[in-house]
Design an enzyme around this catalytic site. Structure first.
Site, mmCIF file in Angstrom:
data_model
loop_
_atom_site.group_PDB
_atom_site.id
_atom_site.type_symbol
_atom_site.label_atom_id
_atom_site.label_comp_id
_atom_site.label_asym_id
_atom_site.label_seq_id
_atom_site.Cartn_x
_atom_site.Cartn_y
_atom_site.Cartn_z
ATOM 1 C CG ASP A 16 42.963 -5.323 1.063
ATOM 2 O OD1 ASP A 16 42.612 -6.193 1.874
ATOM 3 O OD2 ASP A 16 42.578 -4.143 1.115
ATOM 4 N N GLY A 17 41.368 -7.582 -0.440
ATOM 5 C CA GLY A 17 40.035 -7.637 -1.036
ATOM 6 C C GLY A 17 39.368 -9.006 -0.979
ATOM 7 N N GLY A 19 37.986 -10.629 1.583
ATOM 8 C CA GLY A 19 36.758 -10.646 2.372
ATOM 9 C C GLY A 19 35.596 -10.036 1.604
ATOM 10 N NE ARG A 20 37.316 -4.767 0.753
ATOM 11 C CZ ARG A 20 38.218 -3.991 0.187
ATOM 12 N NH1 ARG A 20 37.839 -2.958 -0.516
ATOM 13 N NH2 ARG A 20 39.499 -4.259 0.313
ATOM 14 C CD1 TRP A 21 36.232 -11.627 -5.804
ATOM 15 C CD2 TRP A 21 35.828 -13.411 -4.494
ATOM 16 N NE1 TRP A 21 35.979 -12.718 -6.626
ATOM 17 C CE2 TRP A 21 35.731 -13.816 -5.838
ATOM 18 C CE3 TRP A 21 35.612 -14.363 -3.499
ATOM 19 C CZ2 TRP A 21 35.444 -15.118 -6.224
ATOM 20 C CZ3 TRP A 21 35.307 -15.672 -3.868
ATOM 21 C CH2 TRP A 21 35.223 -16.035 -5.215
ATOM 22 N NE ARG A 29 36.607 -10.731 6.686
ATOM 23 C CZ ARG A 29 37.133 -9.750 5.963
ATOM 24 N NH1 ARG A 29 36.343 -8.883 5.369
ATOM 25 N NH2 ARG A 29 38.429 -9.623 5.853
ATOM 26 C CG HIS A 33 40.889 -15.147 3.734
ATOM 27 N ND1 HIS A 33 41.420 -13.949 3.307
ATOM 28 C CD2 HIS A 33 40.259 -14.880 4.911
ATOM 29 C CE1 HIS A 33 41.113 -12.999 4.191
ATOM 30 N NE2 HIS A 33 40.390 -13.540 5.160
ATOM 31 C CD GLU A 63 49.236 -3.169 11.963
ATOM 32 O OE1 GLU A 63 49.600 -3.895 11.002
ATOM 33 O OE2 GLU A 63 50.032 -2.500 12.625
ATOM 34 C CG LEU A 127 60.716 -15.014 -7.701
ATOM 35 C CD1 LEU A 127 60.736 -13.569 -8.188
ATOM 36 C CD2 LEU A 127 59.341 -15.640 -7.948
ATOM 37 C CB SER A 185 47.830 -1.647 5.321
ATOM 38 O OG SER A 185 46.635 -1.051 4.886
ATOM 39 C CD GLU A 196 57.417 4.946 -9.908
ATOM 40 O OE1 GLU A 196 56.264 5.361 -10.093
ATOM 41 O OE2 GLU A 196 58.404 5.693 -9.841
HETATM 42 C C1 IPE Z 1 46.629 -5.357 4.423
HETATM 43 O O1 IPE Z 1 45.268 -5.502 4.266
HETATM 44 C C2 IPE Z 1 47.231 -6.627 4.916
HETATM 45 C C3 IPE Z 1 47.260 -7.733 3.956
HETATM 46 C C4 IPE Z 1 46.827 -7.723 2.738
HETATM 47 C C5 IPE Z 1 47.858 -8.928 4.469
HETATM 48 P P1 IPE Z 1 44.238 -5.107 5.419
HETATM 49 O O2 IPE Z 1 42.906 -5.394 4.882
HETATM 50 O O3 IPE Z 1 44.610 -5.766 6.681
HETATM 51 O O4 IPE Z 1 44.490 -3.546 5.588
HETATM 52 P P2 IPE Z 1 43.478 -2.417 5.990
HETATM 53 O O5 IPE Z 1 42.819 -2.842 7.258
HETATM 54 O O6 IPE Z 1 42.498 -2.251 4.877
HETATM 55 O O7 IPE Z 1 44.339 -1.220 6.147
HETATM 56 C C1 IPE Z 2 43.368 -9.511 2.378
HETATM 57 O O1 IPE Z 2 42.000 -9.533 2.254
HETATM 58 C C2 IPE Z 2 43.914 -10.695 3.116
HETATM 59 C C3 IPE Z 2 44.361 -10.385 4.475
HETATM 60 C C4 IPE Z 2 44.363 -9.213 5.039
HETATM 61 C C5 IPE Z 2 44.815 -11.498 5.256
HETATM 62 P P1 IPE Z 2 41.047 -8.954 3.379
HETATM 63 O O2 IPE Z 2 40.709 -10.054 4.319
HETATM 64 O O3 IPE Z 2 41.617 -7.760 4.028
HETATM 65 O O4 IPE Z 2 39.779 -8.589 2.523
HETATM 66 P P2 IPE Z 2 38.950 -7.240 2.575
HETATM 67 O O5 IPE Z 2 39.936 -6.125 2.409
HETATM 68 O O6 IPE Z 2 38.287 -7.182 3.914
HETATM 69 O O7 IPE Z 2 38.001 -7.340 1.456
HETATM 70 MG MG MG Z 3 41.541 -5.790 3.576
#
Ligand code: IPE
Ligand code: IPE
Ligand code: MG
Length: 250
Positions: A16-17, A19-21, A29, A33, A63, A127, A185, A196
């Site tokens: 995760d992260g 988009g914000r990165w 965004r 990716h 989602e 793996l 999520s 853990e």
């Molecule tokens: C969880 O991240 C799903 C993936 C990393 C694929 P999201 O960004 O979708 O989750 P929320 O919306 O912060 O809960």
């Molecule tokens: C995780 O990064 C990738 C997916 C959910 C597909 P996000 O797209 O959720 O990035 P943030 O959390 O908005 O930064």
């Molecule tokens: Mg996210």
């Protein structure tokens, strides 16, 4: 020589992260990716080198269908590109590739690439690399229970575990989430019962093999009790405790 895992056989990562990165760098965004997808290959290699038996990566949740179509299209395209680029490495390194989740809405050519790699790597003994794509933990449990009902099998912990999308992966020993949020999520809900958890502030595009190894080393040191207490532990007491108990009794 890489650190070798002992207890942590099945590692799952919520990547995760992205988009914000990108947004923090004044990019759109989708650029996050793109950058995020280039990290995946290094982490797979590192997990393999450390002796992790199964690595499950959350790439697209049920989602996530609620995101704009252009972002969804980019994520599909990046999955396809990853598979084309990594195919030979997967086969050469004895990795067994799988996808869990509903991929029926992916473009036909991507589904073919997935099916081909699944088929060609199915006898690999190294793996177990699994992508969770179009995946939801609740949907997985519902599908498992429906399978059991349809086959008239008694619903037990064991029968549910065996009816999940990829029962051979077993329970999750460690779940890592990048991006700073502390939630699950809808990822592998059944399998994390005693997993853990580790949350890092690092955004996925900045996640490195060094940090991954550090997390593994740290969590390997945690004591996993699975709700149990041994006879010796139950009898053991510190000096202060003995003194306090003595005072209470008298
Ligand atoms: C969880 O991240 C799903 C993936 C990393 C694929 P999201 O960004 O979708 O989750 P929320 O919306 O912060 O809960
Ligand atoms: C995780 O990064 C990738 C997916 C959910 C597909 P996000 O797209 O959720 O990035 P943030 O959390 O908005 O930064
Ligand atoms: Mg996210």
């Amino acid at each position: 020589m890489d650190f070798q895992v002992n207890k942590l056989k099945h590692v799952a990562i919520i990547m995760d992260g992205n988009g914000r990165w990108a947004q923090n760098r004044a990019h759109r965004r989708v650029w996050g990716h793109v950058r995020g997808s280039s990290v995946v290959s290094n982490i797979v290699e590192k997990a393999d080198d450390m002796g992790v038996k199964a690595l499950t990566l959350y790439a697209f949740s049920t989602e996530n269908w609620g995101r704009p179509p252009s972002e969804i299209r980019t994520l599909f395209l990046l999955l396809k590109k990853f598979l084309i680029k990594e195919r030979n490495k997967v086969l050469k390194n004895n990795i067994k590739f799988n996808i869990i989740g509903d991929i029926s809405k992916l473009p036909k050519d991507t589904v073919k690439i997935i099916d081909d790699l699944k088929r060609d790597s199915k006898d690999n003994t190294g793996l177990k690399l699994t992508f969770a794509f179009g995946y939801g933990g609740r949907a997985e449990i519902i599908s498992a229970v429906n399978k059991l009902i349809a086959e008239d099998i008694e619903v037990t912990e064991e029968s549910i575990s065996n009816a999940l999308h990829a029962p051979e992966l077993g329970d999750v020993d460690l779940m890592i989430r990048t991006g700073g949020d502390q939630r699950i999520s809808n990822f592998l809900l059944w399998q994390i019962a005693y997993g853990e958890l580790y949350f890092t502030e690092t955004m996925w595009p900045n996640f490195t093999c060094t940090e991954f190894e550090k997390i593994i080393m740290e969590v390997e040191k945690r004591e996993r009790r699975f709700g149990q207490v041994t006879e010796t532990e139950s009898l053991a007491a510190t000096k202060t405790q003995v003194k306090n108990n003595f005072r209470l009794i008298n």
